[in-house]
Design a protein around this motif. Sequence first.
Motif, PDB file in Angstrom:
ATOM      1  N   TRP A  91       0.846  -1.199   0.000  1.00 23.54           N
ATOM      2  CA  TRP A  91       0.000   0.000   0.000  1.00 23.54           C
ATOM      3  C   TRP A  91       0.875   1.240   0.000  1.00 23.54           C
ATOM      4  O   TRP A  91       1.950   1.237   0.600  1.00 23.54           O
ATOM      5  CB  TRP A  91      -0.880   0.035   1.258  1.00 23.54           C
ATOM      6  CG  TRP A  91      -1.876  -1.078   1.340  1.00 23.54           C
ATOM      7  CD1 TRP A  91      -1.655  -2.329   1.831  1.00 23.54           C
ATOM      8  CD2 TRP A  91      -3.244  -1.055   0.915  1.00 23.54           C
ATOM      9  NE1 TRP A  91      -2.800  -3.095   1.756  1.00 23.54           N
ATOM     10  CE2 TRP A  91      -3.795  -2.331   1.196  1.00 23.54           C
ATOM     11  CE3 TRP A  91      -4.068  -0.081   0.332  1.00 23.54           C
ATOM     12  CZ2 TRP A  91      -5.117  -2.658   0.910  1.00 23.54           C
ATOM     13  CZ3 TRP A  91      -5.387  -0.409   0.064  1.00 23.54           C
ATOM     14  CH2 TRP A  91      -5.908  -1.688   0.339  1.00 23.54           C
ATOM     15  N   HIS A  92       0.440   2.305  -0.647  1.00 22.50           N
ATOM     16  CA  HIS A  92       1.117   3.597  -0.520  1.00 22.50           C
ATOM     17  C   HIS A  92       0.073   4.709  -0.490  1.00 22.50           C
ATOM     18  O   HIS A  92      -1.070   4.521  -0.940  1.00 22.50           O
ATOM     19  CB  HIS A  92       2.117   3.819  -1.666  1.00 22.50           C
ATOM     20  CG  HIS A  92       1.456   3.883  -3.000  1.00 22.50           C
ATOM     21  ND1 HIS A  92       1.227   2.777  -3.785  1.00 22.50           N
ATOM     22  CD2 HIS A  92       0.937   4.932  -3.688  1.00 22.50           C
ATOM     23  CE1 HIS A  92       0.596   3.133  -4.887  1.00 22.50           C
ATOM     24  NE2 HIS A  92       0.408   4.438  -4.859  1.00 22.50           N
ATOM     25  N   LYS A  93       0.486   5.864   0.037  1.00 28.88           N
ATOM     26  CA  LYS A  93      -0.481   6.951   0.224  1.00 28.88           C
ATOM     27  C   LYS A  93      -0.771   7.685  -1.080  1.00 28.88           C
ATOM     28  O   LYS A  93       0.162   8.001  -1.830  1.00 28.88           O
ATOM     29  CB  LYS A  93       0.068   7.961   1.220  1.00 28.88           C
ATOM     30  CG  LYS A  93      -0.221   7.597   2.652  1.00 28.88           C
ATOM     31  CD  LYS A  93       0.106   8.798   3.515  1.00 28.88           C
ATOM     32  CE  LYS A  93       0.106   8.439   4.972  1.00 28.88           C
ATOM     33  NZ  LYS A  93       0.511   9.573   5.792  1.00 28.88           N
ATOM     34  N   ALA A  94      -2.035   8.011  -1.312  1.00 34.17           N
ATOM     35  CA  ALA A  94      -2.411   8.857  -2.457  1.00 34.17           C
ATOM     36  C   ALA A  94      -2.266  10.322  -2.054  1.00 34.17           C
ATOM     37  O   ALA A  94      -2.287  10.656  -0.863  1.00 34.17           O
ATOM     38  CB  ALA A  94      -3.855   8.564  -2.854  1.00 34.17           C
ATOM     39  N   HIS A  95      -2.131  11.189  -3.051  1.00 29.27           N
ATOM     40  CA  HIS A  95      -2.070  12.638  -2.797  1.00 29.27           C
ATOM     41  C   HIS A  95      -3.498  13.190  -2.751  1.00 29.27           C
ATOM     42  O   HIS A  95      -4.266  13.009  -3.708  1.00 29.27           O
ATOM     43  CB  HIS A  95      -1.252  13.305  -3.913  1.00 29.27           C
ATOM     44  CG  HIS A  95      -1.369  14.789  -3.903  1.00 29.27           C
ATOM     45  ND1 HIS A  95      -0.828  15.568  -2.910  1.00 29.27           N
ATOM     46  CD2 HIS A  95      -2.013  15.645  -4.752  1.00 29.27           C
ATOM     47  CE1 HIS A  95      -1.111  16.830  -3.140  1.00 29.27           C
ATOM     48  NE2 HIS A  95      -1.828  16.907  -4.258  1.00 29.27           N
ATOM     49  N   LEU A  96      -3.848  13.866  -1.644  1.00 25.10           N
ATOM     50  CA  LEU A  96      -5.207  14.424  -1.516  1.00 25.10           C
ATOM     51  C   LEU A  96      -5.264  15.803  -2.168  1.00 25.10           C
ATOM     52  O   LEU A  96      -4.420  16.655  -1.900  1.00 25.10           O
ATOM     53  CB  LEU A  96      -5.609  14.530  -0.037  1.00 25.10           C
ATOM     54  CG  LEU A  96      -5.522  13.237   0.784  1.00 25.10           C
ATOM     55  CD1 LEU A  96      -6.091  13.455   2.185  1.00 25.10           C
ATOM     56  CD2 LEU A  96      -6.250  12.081   0.091  1.00 25.10           C
ATOM     57  N   LYS A  97      -6.270  16.011  -3.019  1.00 27.60           N
ATOM     58  CA  LYS A  97      -6.332  17.263  -3.795  1.00 27.60           C
ATOM     59  C   LYS A  97      -7.232  18.323  -3.161  1.00 27.60           C
ATOM     60  O   LYS A  97      -7.190  19.481  -3.562  1.00 27.60           O
ATOM     61  CB  LYS A  97      -6.846  16.969  -5.214  1.00 27.60           C
ATOM     62  CG  LYS A  97      -5.890  16.059  -5.998  1.00 27.60           C
ATOM     63  CD  LYS A  97      -6.062  16.214  -7.501  1.00 27.60           C
ATOM     64  CE  LYS A  97      -7.361  15.633  -7.988  1.00 27.60           C
ATOM     65  NZ  LYS A  97      -7.489  15.678  -9.453  1.00 27.60           N
TER      66      LYS A  97
END
Length: 443
Positions: free
Chosen positions: A376-382
């Motif tokens: 798993w890796h973190k997504a960038h929140l827009k």
Amino acid sequence: MISKETSHGSSEEEYDRRRRAQWLAGEARADGVARRDMLRLLAAAGAVTGLAAPTATAATAAATAAASPVAAGGTVPADAPKGPGIVKPLPADRFTIRGTNAETKFEALAETGFHTPASHFFVRNHTATPRLDAKTWRLKIWGDGLEGGGAREFTLADLKRLPSTSRTAFVECAGNGRSFFTTQQGQPASGTAWTLGAIGNARWRGVRLSEVLRRAGVSRHAVDVMPRGLDAEYVTDDGTNLGRVRRPLPLSKALDDVLLAYEMNGAPLPEDHGFPVRVLVPAWVGIASIKWVGDIEVSSTPLYSPWNTQFYRLFGEGHPPEGSAPLTHQTLKSAFELPWNAPVPAGRTSHLTGRSWSAKGAITRVEISTDGGGTWHKAHLKDTPRRGSWTRWTTPWHPRTPGPTTLLARATDTTGQTQPQTTPHNTQGYLFDAVVRHAVNVV
Ligand code: MTE
């Protein structure tokens, strides 16, 4: 008196228990609710053996029918045109038609911003969109929970003269994600087989319901309000007429953050979304946000309708026989803006996009797995995350090997809740919150 807390699960249970006790004492009303549903509610609470219905009920039902401004409305005629009964265009690249409803294709949201335009907003209709005239439309507030018992009428112009409030909120069907009970968990559920597109997020403008109730003279004895739609009466598949769509709201919630909305995204409410006025109950299951509202009963006794007895409770193994307390808040979910089995090019970086949302807190983290849950890796929140709205996210992905694979997105919110691997089943498939396995094809 009811507590200010009824919008929270445990208090809703407490309130539900009190409603039941009052029904037994002939002090609550259940017009249009099947007797077997009331008996189930009461039997499970250990309250009934060989019970006759409270004698007050039939008399009150008749009185209510007489007092009600819309109780005598028509049903959908048998020869009504088939089709979804939705007014706006439903192009196949944006919507999947499901009976009388239209689900938004999540991939089509990629071409929209934070707010969902009406052209892309899902529609959930029990029957069909009614064609109403704003000039003759009236909102009637009535019932024995008003001072002096007299009814008050408001025109659209009256409502627009009152102080207005705007807020961004999603409307999401309680059954959004229902089909995954079957496809991911092997547990069938009845109802519309939504994937994840029974949600839209809009900017709503209107007047606070509390403002209108205050002007109508809500009394200190009021406990429930019941908004009712002007669409046709709803007849179930087995031919039972349940009357017009209506669902009680505890007064504490009605006085809290509920709007009578007349604008969506800066324009008059579109016909399919409740023109000229709908109720908007932020963060609650979509059924609470009654469209085409024609009247609101204010009651000094607790109310039942089929939409808080037979529907919109959790039934089945692991739930009480009478069902859970009536559903209030929606839950936590994530979705990719991609079609199912989307082709994704190998050997190139693609930017995966999606949205996560929670009714109870703001999104704090979205994790993505591109290998079926192995890593798993973190997504960038827009967007700045807010409760009751969604947060868009993006993540780069550089797949190397062609073939089928599964994408997963898992959100966490400020309450500390993270999407689980499975959702406990309920027979009507409400409140699915598990991580959805999204199949794609690397080509
Ligand atoms: N209000 C009326 N009068 N009739 C309905 O069929 N459907 C409810 C709610 N309000 C409904 C209604 C349900 S189940 C949902 S999920 C939302 O409206 C959907 O709102 P939308 O069609 O604007 O997306």
